[in-house]
Enzyme design. Structure first.
Site, PDB file in Angstrom:
ATOM      1  N   HIS A 103       0.838  -1.206   0.000  1.00  0.00           N
ATOM      2  CA  HIS A 103       0.000   0.000   0.000  1.00  0.00           C
ATOM      3  C   HIS A 103       0.875   1.259   0.000  1.00  0.00           C
ATOM      4  CE1 HIS A 103      -3.775   2.199   1.351  1.00  0.00           C
ATOM      5  NE2 HIS A 103      -2.834   3.098   1.609  1.00  0.00           N
ATOM      6  N   GLU A 104       1.851   1.298   0.891  1.00  0.00           N
ATOM      7  CA  GLU A 104       2.700   2.487   0.985  1.00  0.00           C
ATOM      8  C   GLU A 104       3.640   2.605  -0.212  1.00  0.00           C
ATOM      9  OE1 GLU A 104       1.652   4.507   2.970  1.00  0.00           O
ATOM     10  OE2 GLU A 104       0.480   3.170   4.248  1.00  0.00           O
TER      11      GLU A 104
END
Length: 224
Positions: A103-104
């Protein structure tokens, strides 16, 4: 009202929590078996923003932040919240770490390729949150197979992405009302949801993510 900066969410770096560091090292060592993470690490390198874990991934105690981590664009760092990872149900810690990292990394990829301004441009922020929720594996059908089957896989995935994107956006832009946030989400959803770069599809399963990785490494094979 001025948007909050990254310093509002992350405290000064503390000594790494050994359990979180061990978990991070374990997942990174298994990245060849984790297609979402493997693709994003490769894509970051190809975009000229190679991720060096000892430099670009830090473990901190987080302040006034409710997630497991975030991307600090001012320092080009993925921040993992050691106090949050300590509360994970230990039946699935590696999967949580895998999903959070991916996600990051999508946020980092957006910042690398388009210089996304997460803190001062809400449209940039919302679009990246939609992409991160759609492409990180956090809304794969394996998370809630019953809901996916009953509601339809595509509809389940889109509902999940909208919920996750809204929650992440509100965490960063707490001054935005629910109504205004939803209107922004709806106005950007289609264009950002279907922007799947660097994936060649919206990966609904680990198997689809694996096929997307294979397609990614083959995309320039026949170009001179």
């Amino acid at each position: 009202m001025t948007e909050q900066s990254s310093s509002d969410f992350f405290m000064v770096k503390s000594k790494s929590n050994l359990a979180t560091q061990y978990l991070l090292d374990a997942v990174l060592s298994e990245k060849n078996e984790r297609p979402f993470l493997k693709l994003m690490m490769r894509a970051m390198k190809d975009a000229g923003c190679a991720v060096k874990p000892k430099v670009h991934i830090v473990i901190e105690k987080c302040n006034a932040f409710h997630g497991y981590g975030g991307f600090d664009s001012s320092n080009n760092e993925i921040v993992l919240c050691e106090d949050k990872f300590g509360s994970i149900a230990w039946s699935e810690p590696k999967q949580v770490m895998d999903t959070i990292l991916t996600h990051e990394l999508i946020h980092a990829f957006d910042h690398c390729r388009a210089n996304v301004d997460f803190y001062n441009n809400p449209r940039h922020s919302m679009c990246s949150e939609i992409r991160a929720a759609a492409l990180s594996g956090q809304c794969t059908i394996s998370k809630k197979p019953g809901a996916a089957v009953l509601g339809g896989i595509k509809k389940y995935h889109q509902r999940c992405v909208k919920t996750q994107a809204m929650n992440s956006f509100k965490a960063l832009h707490s001054n935005w009302s629910e109504k205004d946030s939803k209107n922004l989400l709806d106005s950007l959803f289609s264009i950002c949801y279907y922007d799947t770069e660097p994936f060649d599809r919206i990966p609904l399963t680990n198997k689809q993510a694996f096929f997307s990785y294979k397609a990614y490494i083959s995309r320039n094979r026949y170009h001179v």
